[in-house]
Scaffold this motif. Structure first.
Motif, PDB file in Angstrom:
ATOM      1  N   ILE A  30     -42.577 -11.444 -44.325  1.00 39.95           N
ATOM      2  CA  ILE A  30     -43.501 -10.997 -43.266  1.00 39.95           C
ATOM      3  C   ILE A  30     -43.258 -11.782 -41.984  1.00 39.95           C
ATOM      4  O   ILE A  30     -43.197 -11.213 -40.887  1.00 39.95           O
ATOM      5  CB  ILE A  30     -44.957 -11.154 -43.738  1.00 39.95           C
ATOM      6  CG1 ILE A  30     -45.246 -10.178 -44.893  1.00 39.95           C
ATOM      7  CG2 ILE A  30     -45.919 -10.912 -42.586  1.00 39.95           C
ATOM      8  CD1 ILE A  30     -46.585 -10.382 -45.549  1.00 39.95           C
ATOM      9  N   PHE A  31     -43.098 -13.113 -42.109  1.00 35.63           N
ATOM     10  CA  PHE A  31     -42.832 -13.938 -40.934  1.00 35.63           C
ATOM     11  C   PHE A  31     -41.525 -13.519 -40.267  1.00 35.63           C
ATOM     12  O   PHE A  31     -41.418 -13.505 -39.041  1.00 35.63           O
ATOM     13  CB  PHE A  31     -42.785 -15.418 -41.326  1.00 35.63           C
ATOM     14  CG  PHE A  31     -44.132 -16.083 -41.292  1.00 35.63           C
ATOM     15  CD1 PHE A  31     -45.156 -15.628 -42.099  1.00 35.63           C
ATOM     16  CD2 PHE A  31     -44.371 -17.165 -40.469  1.00 35.63           C
ATOM     17  CE1 PHE A  31     -46.401 -16.231 -42.081  1.00 35.63           C
ATOM     18  CE2 PHE A  31     -45.616 -17.773 -40.436  1.00 35.63           C
ATOM     19  CZ  PHE A  31     -46.641 -17.307 -41.249  1.00 35.63           C
ATOM     20  N   ASN A  32     -40.522 -13.203 -41.089  1.00 31.93           N
ATOM     21  CA  ASN A  32     -39.236 -12.787 -40.531  1.00 31.93           C
ATOM     22  C   ASN A  32     -39.356 -11.457 -39.787  1.00 31.93           C
ATOM     23  O   ASN A  32     -38.731 -11.253 -38.745  1.00 31.93           O
ATOM     24  CB  ASN A  32     -38.201 -12.672 -41.655  1.00 31.93           C
ATOM     25  CG  ASN A  32     -36.823 -12.339 -41.124  1.00 31.93           C
ATOM     26  OD1 ASN A  32     -36.223 -13.097 -40.372  1.00 31.93           O
ATOM     27  ND2 ASN A  32     -36.304 -11.189 -41.514  1.00 31.93           N
ATOM     28  N   LYS A  33     -40.186 -10.565 -40.324  1.00 29.38           N
ATOM     29  CA  LYS A  33     -40.370  -9.259 -39.683  1.00 29.38           C
ATOM     30  C   LYS A  33     -40.960  -9.412 -38.282  1.00 29.38           C
ATOM     31  O   LYS A  33     -40.613  -8.682 -37.355  1.00 29.38           O
ATOM     32  CB  LYS A  33     -41.280  -8.383 -40.554  1.00 29.38           C
ATOM     33  CG  LYS A  33     -41.523  -6.988 -39.990  1.00 29.38           C
ATOM     34  CD  LYS A  33     -42.365  -6.163 -40.935  1.00 29.38           C
ATOM     35  CE  LYS A  33     -42.629  -4.767 -40.383  1.00 29.38           C
ATOM     36  NZ  LYS A  33     -41.405  -3.993 -40.198  1.00 29.38           N
ATOM     37  N   PHE A  34     -41.856 -10.393 -38.135  1.00 30.79           N
ATOM     38  CA  PHE A  34     -42.496 -10.617 -36.836  1.00 30.79           C
ATOM     39  C   PHE A  34     -41.777 -11.686 -36.007  1.00 30.79           C
ATOM     40  O   PHE A  34     -42.318 -12.185 -35.029  1.00 30.79           O
ATOM     41  CB  PHE A  34     -43.959 -11.016 -37.047  1.00 30.79           C
ATOM     42  CG  PHE A  34     -44.838  -9.901 -37.518  1.00 30.79           C
ATOM     43  CD1 PHE A  34     -45.298  -8.948 -36.631  1.00 30.79           C
ATOM     44  CD2 PHE A  34     -45.171  -9.779 -38.863  1.00 30.79           C
ATOM     45  CE1 PHE A  34     -46.101  -7.903 -37.069  1.00 30.79           C
ATOM     46  CE2 PHE A  34     -45.975  -8.737 -39.314  1.00 30.79           C
ATOM     47  CZ  PHE A  34     -46.438  -7.795 -38.406  1.00 30.79           C
ATOM     48  N   LYS A  35     -40.552 -12.036 -36.458  1.00 33.19           N
ATOM     49  CA  LYS A  35     -39.719 -12.994 -35.717  1.00 33.19           C
ATOM     50  C   LYS A  35     -40.387 -14.356 -35.568  1.00 33.19           C
ATOM     51  O   LYS A  35     -40.275 -15.024 -34.540  1.00 33.19           O
ATOM     52  CB  LYS A  35     -39.390 -12.451 -34.318  1.00 33.19           C
ATOM     53  CG  LYS A  35     -38.835 -11.039 -34.290  1.00 33.19           C
ATOM     54  CD  LYS A  35     -37.490 -10.946 -34.976  1.00 33.19           C
ATOM     55  CE  LYS A  35     -36.901  -9.537 -34.871  1.00 33.19           C
ATOM     56  NZ  LYS A  35     -35.622  -9.410 -35.579  1.00 33.19           N
ATOM     57  N   LEU A  36     -41.095 -14.781 -36.612  1.00 33.18           N
ATOM     58  CA  LEU A  36     -41.782 -16.065 -36.558  1.00 33.18           C
ATOM     59  C   LEU A  36     -41.101 -17.134 -37.399  1.00 33.18           C
ATOM     60  O   LEU A  36     -41.601 -18.245 -37.509  1.00 33.18           O
ATOM     61  CB  LEU A  36     -43.238 -15.891 -37.040  1.00 33.18           C
ATOM     62  CG  LEU A  36     -44.120 -14.974 -36.187  1.00 33.18           C
ATOM     63  CD1 LEU A  36     -45.487 -14.807 -36.826  1.00 33.18           C
ATOM     64  CD2 LEU A  36     -44.254 -15.530 -34.774  1.00 33.18           C
TER      65      LEU A  36
END
Length: 263
Positions: A30-36
């Motif tokens: 999820i973090f990767n999807k939002f570039k976090l």
């Protein structure tokens, strides 16, 4: 029965650890999807996340194991006694017991007193259980202190890669992912830019060229060593050589002259 309980607890702990790993994986996705995500951190999660999870897991696992052990030691310490042929006065003298049943007998003693069969439940104190309880309290207290030191120790002993830099330091740009842009691709969602370096503190990024209003990087996410954002502009007349500048919250900045070309 005791063996079944031990096996159940072991399975519960293993399943719990597996569920935790899957949860961390889902969080990282999820973090990767939002570039976090931060590629320098474990699982790409925010700094300190894994340390906090390990610390809390250790406390939880130890507490579960301790409660189970204490419960097993404390089990089966109550005994049932059959008091056969006692009088009413003797029955009244029974203290610290739980009377389960009273059966009147068809007989009397030499004083012509009615006799009774009384079944009682007596709780037996277990010194081992008490000692273990004391040791559990002491050990849990020590564990909490040790885990706290483990979690916060990195911040006290020195800065790691995930620690924020000193506010008095200036940012340093080491690498820019994109140095050439097509002006037409800056429209709409723009183009993603990643800047690597160090000493970044709540930074903003500007693209500067003399006679042109600075273009600021938008949708910025950052750590102390990385900045990620999007370069957007609907103006197609902004072509030229730009100086990139990273400005920290303390207004200290680092520039690289003519490092970006917008065509």
């Amino acid at each position: 029965m005791q063996g079944d309980t031990s096996i159940s607890q072991t399975i519960m702990l293993v399943v719990g650890v597996i569920a935790l790993i899957f949860s961390l994986t889902a969080m990282a996705v999820i973090f990767n999807k939002f570039k976090l995500t931060d590629p320098k951190q474990t699982l790409g999660l925010p700094p300190g996340s894994v340390r906090a999870i390990i610390a809390l897991s250790l406390i939880l696992i130890f507490m579960l194991s301790s409660l189970f052990l204490y419960g097993e030691l404390d089990n089966n310490q109550s005994k049932i006694f059959d008091n056969h042929g006692i009088t009413k006065s003797q029955m009244e003298n029974l203290t610290n017991v739980q009377i389960l049943s009273i059966t009147r007998l068809d007989e009397t003693n030499e004083n012509n007193e009615t006799l009774y069969d009384v079944k009682t439940l007596v709780s037996m104190s277990n010194p081992a259980s008490t000692d273990v309880a004391k040791q559990i309290i002491t050990t849990v207290s020590t564990l909490v202190v040790a885990v706290s030191a483990f979690y916060f120790g990195a911040k006290v002993s020195g800065k790691g890669d995930d620690e924020p830099p000193d506010d008095n330091l200036s940012p340093v740009i080491n690498k820019i992912s994109e140095s050439t842009f097509d002006v037409n691709r800056l429209k709409g969602d723009g183009m993603e830019v990643t800047i690597l370096g160090k000493n970044f503190v709540s930074p903003k990024v500007e693209y500067r060229m003399k006679g042109v209003k600075p273009i600021e990087l938008t949708d910025v996410t950052s750590s102390s060593t990385m900045i990620r954002g999007k370069l957007k502009s609907g103006d197609t007349s902004i072509t030229g050589k730009y100086t990139i500048a990273v400005i920290n919250s303390n207004n200290r900045e680092h520039e690289i002259d003519d490092s970006v070309d917008i065509k």
